[in-house]
Motif scaffolding. Structure first.
Motif, PDB file in Angstrom:
ATOM      1  N   VAL A  94      -4.962  -2.683  -3.912  1.00 32.53           N
ATOM      2  CA  VAL A  94      -3.970  -1.720  -3.424  1.00 32.53           C
ATOM      3  C   VAL A  94      -3.901  -0.505  -4.351  1.00 32.53           C
ATOM      4  O   VAL A  94      -3.882   0.640  -3.892  1.00 32.53           O
ATOM      5  CB  VAL A  94      -2.587  -2.387  -3.302  1.00 32.53           C
ATOM      6  CG1 VAL A  94      -1.503  -1.349  -3.059  1.00 32.53           C
ATOM      7  CG2 VAL A  94      -2.591  -3.413  -2.166  1.00 32.53           C
ATOM      8  N   LEU A  95      -3.866  -0.749  -5.660  1.00 34.10           N
ATOM      9  CA  LEU A  95      -3.785   0.380  -6.596  1.00 34.10           C
ATOM     10  C   LEU A  95      -5.061   1.205  -6.590  1.00 34.10           C
ATOM     11  O   LEU A  95      -5.028   2.414  -6.851  1.00 34.10           O
ATOM     12  CB  LEU A  95      -3.500  -0.136  -8.010  1.00 34.10           C
ATOM     13  CG  LEU A  95      -2.124  -0.780  -8.226  1.00 34.10           C
ATOM     14  CD1 LEU A  95      -1.940  -1.133  -9.692  1.00 34.10           C
ATOM     15  CD2 LEU A  95      -1.004   0.147  -7.774  1.00 34.10           C
TER      16      LEU A  95
ATOM     17  N   GLY B 275      -4.991   5.471  -8.912  1.00 34.22           N
ATOM     18  CA  GLY B 275      -5.766   4.251  -9.149  1.00 34.22           C
ATOM     19  C   GLY B 275      -6.666   4.356 -10.363  1.00 34.22           C
ATOM     20  O   GLY B 275      -6.786   3.424 -11.154  1.00 34.22           O
TER      21      GLY B 275
ATOM     22  N   PRO C 134       1.871   2.566  -4.723  1.00 38.18           N
ATOM     23  CA  PRO C 134       1.489   3.943  -5.116  1.00 38.18           C
ATOM     24  C   PRO C 134       2.700   4.834  -5.364  1.00 38.18           C
ATOM     25  O   PRO C 134       2.706   5.641  -6.303  1.00 38.18           O
ATOM     26  CB  PRO C 134       0.660   4.438  -3.919  1.00 38.18           C
ATOM     27  CG  PRO C 134       0.120   3.191  -3.305  1.00 38.18           C
ATOM     28  CD  PRO C 134       1.211   2.176  -3.465  1.00 38.18           C
ATOM     29  N   TRP C 135       3.735   4.701  -4.508  1.00 33.13           N
ATOM     30  CA  TRP C 135       4.958   5.483  -4.713  1.00 33.13           C
ATOM     31  C   TRP C 135       5.593   5.142  -6.053  1.00 33.13           C
ATOM     32  O   TRP C 135       6.041   6.023  -6.791  1.00 33.13           O
ATOM     33  CB  TRP C 135       5.941   5.189  -3.577  1.00 33.13           C
ATOM     34  CG  TRP C 135       7.296   5.816  -3.776  1.00 33.13           C
ATOM     35  CD1 TRP C 135       7.678   7.083  -3.454  1.00 33.13           C
ATOM     36  CD2 TRP C 135       8.450   5.200  -4.368  1.00 33.13           C
ATOM     37  NE1 TRP C 135       8.993   7.307  -3.800  1.00 33.13           N
ATOM     38  CE2 TRP C 135       9.502   6.158  -4.363  1.00 33.13           C
ATOM     39  CE3 TRP C 135       8.700   3.934  -4.894  1.00 33.13           C
ATOM     40  CZ2 TRP C 135      10.758   5.878  -4.872  1.00 33.13           C
ATOM     41  CZ3 TRP C 135       9.961   3.648  -5.398  1.00 33.13           C
ATOM     42  CH2 TRP C 135      10.971   4.615  -5.381  1.00 33.13           C
TER      43      TRP C 135
ATOM     44  N   SER D 236      -4.835   4.095  -4.310  1.00 41.38           N
ATOM     45  CA  SER D 236      -3.762   5.058  -4.546  1.00 41.38           C
ATOM     46  C   SER D 236      -4.287   6.259  -5.333  1.00 41.38           C
ATOM     47  O   SER D 236      -5.325   6.179  -5.995  1.00 41.38           O
ATOM     48  CB  SER D 236      -2.626   4.393  -5.331  1.00 41.38           C
ATOM     49  OG  SER D 236      -3.018   4.138  -6.663  1.00 41.38           O
ATOM     50  N   PRO D 237      -3.575   7.391  -5.286  1.00 42.02           N
ATOM     51  CA  PRO D 237      -4.034   8.580  -6.022  1.00 42.02           C
ATOM     52  C   PRO D 237      -4.140   8.358  -7.526  1.00 42.02           C
ATOM     53  O   PRO D 237      -4.920   9.035  -8.198  1.00 42.02           O
ATOM     54  CB  PRO D 237      -2.948   9.625  -5.698  1.00 42.02           C
ATOM     55  CG  PRO D 237      -2.319   9.151  -4.423  1.00 42.02           C
ATOM     56  CD  PRO D 237      -2.372   7.668  -4.477  1.00 42.02           C
TER      57      PRO D 237
ATOM     58  N   GLY E 229       0.810  -1.220   0.000  1.00 38.32           N
ATOM     59  CA  GLY E 229       0.000   0.000   0.000  1.00 38.32           C
ATOM     60  C   GLY E 229       0.836   1.260   0.000  1.00 38.32           C
ATOM     61  O   GLY E 229       0.330   2.340  -0.341  1.00 38.32           O
ATOM     62  N   ARG E 230       2.106   1.155   0.401  1.00 38.28           N
ATOM     63  CA  ARG E 230       2.999   2.317   0.363  1.00 38.28           C
ATOM     64  C   ARG E 230       3.941   2.285  -0.832  1.00 38.28           C
ATOM     65  O   ARG E 230       4.204   3.304  -1.459  1.00 38.28           O
ATOM     66  CB  ARG E 230       3.812   2.374   1.655  1.00 38.28           C
ATOM     67  CG  ARG E 230       2.961   2.576   2.903  1.00 38.28           C
ATOM     68  CD  ARG E 230       3.819   2.694   4.146  1.00 38.28           C
ATOM     69  NE  ARG E 230       3.000   2.927   5.336  1.00 38.28           N
ATOM     70  CZ  ARG E 230       3.489   3.135   6.548  1.00 38.28           C
ATOM     71  NH1 ARG E 230       4.807   3.138   6.731  1.00 38.28           N
ATOM     72  NH2 ARG E 230       2.676   3.331   7.565  1.00 38.28           N
TER      73      ARG E 230
ATOM     74  N   VAL F 191       3.688   6.728  -8.903  1.00 38.41           N
ATOM     75  CA  VAL F 191       3.987   8.162  -9.013  1.00 38.41           C
ATOM     76  C   VAL F 191       5.329   8.364  -9.705  1.00 38.41           C
ATOM     77  O   VAL F 191       5.488   9.242 -10.566  1.00 38.41           O
ATOM     78  CB  VAL F 191       3.990   8.809  -7.615  1.00 38.41           C
ATOM     79  CG1 VAL F 191       4.521  10.243  -7.693  1.00 38.41           C
ATOM     80  CG2 VAL F 191       2.594   8.801  -7.031  1.00 38.41           C
TER      81      VAL F 191
END
Length: 415
Positions: free
Chosen positions: A259-260, A266, A212-213, A263-264, A208-209, A216
């Motif tokens: 999870v994705l 997603g 998304p990172w 994320s922002p 989850g961390r 980005v």
């Protein structure tokens, strides 16, 4: 067929015929999935003419399963599920139990199966297709409303049950000639559950961390191709890890999408992967159609009718009883009942796994495929029928005009 061109011929034959029969199905007001299944039957070994590579097609289907489950995860909303949890969770579990029981009765007493195969038949018939339901609700413009949330939440719970079953079934199924060792089984199941919990926690916390990172970072390259490739690499890579650990692509792909989804980026991930997900979903249904032997309709007509009765009548009646117990209004109960009156991708996956474990015969799988083909074809007519008997929701202005203090409670009152 020469080995050098088997891949391209399978892809060309699958896509072209799927397009042709999908268009025909669409013109007949049927789901395009019916056309994709028929295309598979046409290029399968049980019909005359061109035969696609029957060894290559299942591998393409596996990619379709991964991307289908990835898409389910991308569109899975824990918030929406929590809003309808008091209806969807017990309702879906009760309906799965009822349908599995009906399937066991059919298989055990009419089709002369053993208990294991009969239970697997019923379990395969108990789960509806999320793909079919979403398209039906979109056509009816109910996918965003209260009724749509209940129906989709119900099927999401079914999907979660199936994901767990796909991980656990290989351990609890006993192959012919093997002797069940309860202590070894308990140890194997316990260890697998520990690994699953650890994997899920790792994906939700660490993934989850990290993921998304990573998205980005990829987005900063401003390359659409690299972003699309990154999304697909995440889906396929995590699915492979889950397969290495649990022999299940579905769990990893679902968690990757989940999870994705949080994320922002997603939404961008879902948009970029959609074309490939659609393409391999088509190949998945084509490959399933290739397995189907149409002669089962002639050789086992009572079995086909029994399967169809459970899928369309039995499951719908069970859903009506369950929704009535929760005091939901008539339109909601009928819509949920109609939503469940079909089976699809998960039924195929369960049947394939059961056959691979030696617990299901090809004839039983053909009955499930026949039930899927016929129930998906009849699904629009089921919705038309429930509309005639009160399943179509009233427009907002009509609801506002009604003043009935003793009327059925709203969803918010139930949950």
């Amino acid at each position: 067929m020469p080995h050098a061109d088997s891949l391209i011929l399978t892809l060309v034959g699958g896509f072209v015929l799927a397009f042709v029969f999908g268009m025909v199905a669409n013109r007949l007001k049927l789901s395009p999935l019916v056309g994709y299944l028929v295309a598979g039957i046409v290029v399968g070994p049980h019909t005359a003419g061109f035969v696609a590579d029957t060894e290559l097609a299942p591998q393409l289907a596996e990619i379709g399963v991964i991307l289908l489950m990835f898409g389910v995860g991308l569109h899975f909303s824990p918030k929406d599920l929590m809003q309808v949890r008091k209806v969807a969770v017990p309702g879906a579990l009760a309906q799965i139990t009822a349908a599995t029981g009906m399937g066991w009765v059919l298989g055990r007493f009419l089709l002369e199966m053993n208990d294991t195969e009969a239970l697997l038949l019923g379990f395969s018939l108990s789960v509806a297709s999320t793909v079919v339901l979403m398209r039906a609700l979109e056509e009816r413009k109910q996918n965003k409303g209260e009724i749509g949330r209940i129906a989709v939440g119900w099927l999401i719970v079914e999907d979660l049950v199936i994901v767990i079953a796909l991980v656990m079934l290989p351990m609890i199924l006993v192959r012919p000639g093997e002797v069940l060792d309860p202590s070894a089984l308990a140890l194997s199941v316990g260890w697998t559950l520990v690994k699953v919990v650890a994997f899920v926690i790792g994906m939700l916390v660490v993934g989850g961390r990290v993921l998304p990172w990573l998205l980005v970072r990829i987005a900063h390259t401003r390359s659409r191709e690299l972003f699309t490739l990154g999304v697909l690499s995440i889906a396929l890579g995590i699915a492979w890890v889950a397969y290495a650990l649990f022999h299940s692509f579905a769990l990893g792909a679902f968690l990757a999408g989940l999870v994705l989804n949080g994320s922002p980026l997603g939404h961008n991930a879902a948009e970029r992967s959609l074309p490939l997900r659609d393409a391999f979903a088509v190949l998945f249904f084509v490959s399933v159609g290739m397995l189907f032997d149409p002669m089962v309709l002639v050789n086992k007509p009572l079995g086909v009718l029994g399967v169809l009765f459970i899928v369309i009548i039995g499951k719908s009646l069970a859903a009506l009883v369950i929704t009535h117990q929760f005091k939901l209004d008539k339109a909601t109960g009928l819509t949920v009942a109609a939503s469940l009156a079909q089976i699809g991708e998960f039924s195929f996956i369960l049947a394939a796994l059961s056959m691979a474990e030696g617990a299901m015969r090809a004839e039983t799988r053909d009955l499930i495929l026949a039930g899927a083909l016929l129930s998906i074809s009849l699904h629009p007519f089921v919705f038309a029928l429930i509309d005639r008997i009160g399943g179509k929701p009233k427009p907002p202005e009509a609801k506002a005009a009604e003043v009935s203090p003793d009327g059925p409670p709203r969803l918010q009152d139930v949950v």
